[in-house]
Design a protein around this motif. Structure first.
Motif, PDB file in Angstrom:
ATOM      1  N   TYR A 142       0.862  -1.172   0.000  1.00 22.28           N
ATOM      2  CA  TYR A 142       0.000   0.000   0.000  1.00 22.28           C
ATOM      3  C   TYR A 142       0.899   1.222   0.000  1.00 22.28           C
ATOM      4  O   TYR A 142       1.692   1.390   0.923  1.00 22.28           O
ATOM      5  N   ALA A 187       2.830  -7.209  15.415  1.00 22.33           N
ATOM      6  CA  ALA A 187       2.266  -6.000  16.005  1.00 22.33           C
ATOM      7  C   ALA A 187       1.122  -5.501  15.126  1.00 22.33           C
ATOM      8  O   ALA A 187       0.966  -5.943  13.985  1.00 22.33           O
ATOM      9  N   SER A 188       0.340  -4.584  15.633  1.00 23.83           N
ATOM     10  CA  SER A 188      -0.737  -3.993  14.867  1.00 23.83           C
ATOM     11  C   SER A 188      -0.148  -3.293  13.640  1.00 23.83           C
ATOM     12  O   SER A 188       0.847  -2.592  13.745  1.00 23.83           O
ATOM     13  N   GLY A 189      -0.731  -3.524  12.472  1.00 28.63           N
ATOM     14  CA  GLY A 189      -0.235  -2.901  11.241  1.00 28.63           C
ATOM     15  C   GLY A 189       0.899  -3.653  10.576  1.00 28.63           C
ATOM     16  O   GLY A 189       1.465  -3.186   9.587  1.00 28.63           O
ATOM     17  N   SER A 190       1.231  -4.836  11.089  1.00 23.62           N
ATOM     18  CA  SER A 190       2.369  -5.564  10.527  1.00 23.62           C
ATOM     19  C   SER A 190       2.003  -6.342   9.261  1.00 23.62           C
ATOM     20  O   SER A 190       2.878  -6.924   8.615  1.00 23.62           O
ATOM     21  N   GLY A 191       0.722  -6.390   8.917  1.00 22.54           N
ATOM     22  CA  GLY A 191       0.329  -7.038   7.661  1.00 22.54           C
ATOM     23  C   GLY A 191      -0.379  -8.371   7.822  1.00 22.54           C
ATOM     24  O   GLY A 191      -0.575  -9.097   6.847  1.00 22.54           O
ATOM     25  N   LYS A 192      -0.830  -8.674   9.055  1.00 25.37           N
ATOM     26  CA  LYS A 192      -1.462  -9.974   9.316  1.00 25.37           C
ATOM     27  C   LYS A 192      -2.754 -10.151   8.512  1.00 25.37           C
ATOM     28  O   LYS A 192      -2.938 -11.161   7.835  1.00 25.37           O
ATOM     29  N   SER A 193      -3.643  -9.158   8.604  1.00 28.70           N
ATOM     30  CA  SER A 193      -4.927  -9.280   7.900  1.00 28.70           C
ATOM     31  C   SER A 193      -4.720  -9.292   6.396  1.00 28.70           C
ATOM     32  O   SER A 193      -5.394 -10.027   5.670  1.00 28.70           O
ATOM     33  N   THR A 194      -3.778  -8.480   5.921  1.00 30.56           N
ATOM     34  CA  THR A 194      -3.473  -8.448   4.491  1.00 30.56           C
ATOM     35  C   THR A 194      -3.033  -9.836   4.022  1.00 30.56           C
ATOM     36  O   THR A 194      -3.497 -10.332   2.988  1.00 30.56           O
ATOM     37  N   THR A 214       3.512   0.164   3.287  1.00 32.74           N
ATOM     38  CA  THR A 214       3.094  -0.916   4.177  1.00 32.74           C
ATOM     39  C   THR A 214       2.457  -2.036   3.365  1.00 32.74           C
ATOM     40  O   THR A 214       2.243  -1.887   2.173  1.00 32.74           O
ATOM     41  N   GLY A 215       2.136  -3.101   4.032  1.00 36.27           N
ATOM     42  CA  GLY A 215       1.497  -4.230   3.371  1.00 36.27           C
ATOM     43  C   GLY A 215       2.229  -5.509   3.683  1.00 36.27           C
ATOM     44  O   GLY A 215       2.630  -5.740   4.824  1.00 36.27           O
TER      45      GLY A 215
HETATM   46  P1  ADP Z   1      -2.573  -6.042  10.826  1.00 38.15           P
HETATM   47  O1  ADP Z   1      -3.714  -6.937  10.501  1.00 38.15           O
HETATM   48  O2  ADP Z   1      -1.308  -6.767  11.152  1.00 38.15           O
HETATM   49  O3  ADP Z   1      -2.898  -5.032  11.881  1.00 38.15           O
HETATM   50  P2  ADP Z   1      -3.028  -5.024   8.137  1.00 38.15           P
HETATM   51  O4  ADP Z   1      -2.705  -6.144   7.225  1.00 38.15           O
HETATM   52  O5  ADP Z   1      -4.453  -4.739   8.378  1.00 38.15           O
HETATM   53  O6  ADP Z   1      -2.211  -5.201   9.504  1.00 38.15           O
HETATM   54  O7  ADP Z   1      -2.369  -3.699   7.564  1.00 38.15           O
HETATM   55  C1  ADP Z   1      -0.985  -3.596   7.301  1.00 38.15           C
HETATM   56  C2  ADP Z   1      -0.681  -2.188   6.883  1.00 38.15           C
HETATM   57  O8  ADP Z   1      -1.255  -1.890   5.629  1.00 38.15           O
HETATM   58  C3  ADP Z   1      -1.204  -1.143   7.855  1.00 38.15           C
HETATM   59  O9  ADP Z   1      -0.247  -0.104   7.959  1.00 38.15           O
HETATM   60  C4  ADP Z   1      -2.467  -0.659   7.189  1.00 38.15           C
HETATM   61  O10 ADP Z   1      -2.745   0.679   7.547  1.00 38.15           O
HETATM   62  C5  ADP Z   1      -2.147  -0.780   5.720  1.00 38.15           C
HETATM   63  N1  ADP Z   1      -3.355  -1.080   4.936  1.00 38.15           N
HETATM   64  C6  ADP Z   1      -4.150  -2.149   5.086  1.00 38.15           C
HETATM   65  N2  ADP Z   1      -5.142  -2.122   4.177  1.00 38.15           N
HETATM   66  C7  ADP Z   1      -4.975  -1.013   3.439  1.00 38.15           C
HETATM   67  C8  ADP Z   1      -5.662  -0.426   2.324  1.00 38.15           C
HETATM   68  N3  ADP Z   1      -6.744  -1.009   1.799  1.00 38.15           N
HETATM   69  N4  ADP Z   1      -5.186   0.736   1.834  1.00 38.15           N
HETATM   70  C9  ADP Z   1      -4.080   1.324   2.350  1.00 38.15           C
HETATM   71  N5  ADP Z   1      -3.383   0.833   3.383  1.00 38.15           N
HETATM   72  C10 ADP Z   1      -3.807  -0.330   3.929  1.00 38.15           C
END
Ligand code: ADP
Ligand code: MG
Length: 332
Positions: A16, A42-49, A22-23
């Motif tokens: 992203y 950690a939060s924002g480390s890319g787990k959900s992505t 990030t991503g």
């Molecule tokens: P986690 O689940 O580990 O908290 P995410 O995978 O949700 O992390 O997000 C990883 C990073 O990518 C974060 O910095 C988040 O802000 C960014 N991010 C996630 N989705 C998007 C998106 N659709 N557009 C821009 N940035 C994104």
């Protein structure tokens, strides 16, 4: 014959753009069938992505996801996003019919072509998740934890090959959470279901995972069995994610009896022996924090504060002088 993996990320990136890119970056990960793989970061480390990439909810910029050897199609290439043999549950999974009974909420995902199988499969999944007693209740009357159980039952009833869980226990209170975690582990053992879960909660991943993967800034830092990663984390980041730990300079660590040539010393709060001190230079107990079956002491000397776990309830009070000795430490 070449053995194909069940689910695999091959050098996958999804970035992203922004101030800080990030991503997920260049992730290669082979998910072992019939096991629970947990990803912690950690939060924002890319787990959900990463989880969405596995499921096909987003497409990688580079690399590919493969399921049983075939490429997983992204949302641009598939009418209904998400792979047919996988199911995903997040804390936001909220497609329950609140005014229908639990049983109907689960059964509705199965076809009406074989009503006997429909009943058997629904009864069975409710039994596996210890929620038979909830079967005739309306979802609207359930607690948050019970609703989450229904969401997981719905994901399981169609017997997916892979279950993807994105911090699904966050809203569930502690006692419910542990029971639910145990039940899911049991299902994995009994049925050979493959689970990939992501979480930032060390208690959750340490007790659930067969294989634990640490992700930092979108990259895999290290992986291994939970016990090994906890005892021998290769990186300070891992130690801080998995354990309650003090991070000290080697000079500071000398005060706990540690001699090391490395710069940074990590000492888990339970790696410290505390004894009463009557003589000379000592640490002073600044706070005693009650934690149930143990206490955490906040102990200070020369502006250095250390947290130490104490199992002998009530032995120390604020102002006491103590000696600290680390019987274990990690050096970085
Ligand atoms: P986690 O689940 O580990 O908290 P995410 O995978 O949700 O992390 O997000 C990883 C990073 O990518 C974060 O910095 C988040 O802000 C960014 N991010 C996630 N989705 C998007 C998106 N659709 N557009 C821009 N940035 C994104
Ligand atoms: Mg997330």
């Amino acid at each position: 014959m070449i053995k194909t993996s069940l689910l695999k990320a091959n050098a996958v990136s999804k970035l992203y753009p922004g101030e800080r890119t990030t991503g997920v970056k260049n992730v290669t990960l082979d998910i072992k069938p019939g096991e629970i793989t947990a990803v912690i970061g950690a939060s924002g480390s890319g787990k959900s992505t990463l989880l969405k990439l596995f499921f096909g909810l987003i497409s990688p910029d580079k690399g590919e996801i493969r399921f049983k050897g075939d490429r997983v199609w992204g949302p641009e290439e598939k009418l209904i996003p998400g792979h047919d043999e996988m199911k995903m549950v997040t804390q936001h999974t909220d497609d329950l019919n609140l005014f229908a009974k639990v049983w109907d909420n689960v059964a509705t995902l199965l076809p009406n072509t074989d009503l006997k199988a429909k009943k058997e499969k629904t009864d069975n999944v409710l039994k596996q998740l210890n929620m038979t007693h909830l079967a005739t209740r309306q979802v609207v009357d359930l607690s948050g934890g019970e609703k989450q159980r229904v969401a997981i039952a719905r994901a399981m009833v169609t017997q997916p090959t892979v279950l993807l869980l994105d911090e699904p226990f966050n809203q569930v209170d502690t006692s419910f959470r542990e029971a639910l975690q145990q039940d899911i582990r049991q299902v994995v053992k009994d049925t050979g279901l493959t689970v990939v879960m992501v979480s930032h909660d060390p208690a959750e991943v340490l007790s659930m995972a067969d294989e634990l993967v640490v992700i930092k800034d979108g990259e895999i830092l290290e992986k291994g069995q939970p016990r090994n990663l906890y005892k021998q984390p290769g990186h300070l980041y891992t130690a801080q994610l998995l354990a309650n730990c003090n991070v000290l300079t080697s000079k500071q660590a000398k005060l706990l009896g540690v001699t090391s040539k490395k710069e940074t010393i990590a000492i888990y709060t339970d790696y410290i022996d505390i004894t009463k001190s009557w003589v000379g230079k000592a640490w002073e107990v600044k706070q005693v924090m009650f934690k149930g079956f143990f206490e955490e002491l906040l102990v200070q000397q020369d502006n250095i504060t250390v947290r130490a776990l104490n199992k002998e309830q009530g032995k120390y009070k604020e102002g006491d002088k103590v000696n600290l000795k680390a019987w274990g430490y990690l050096e970085y």
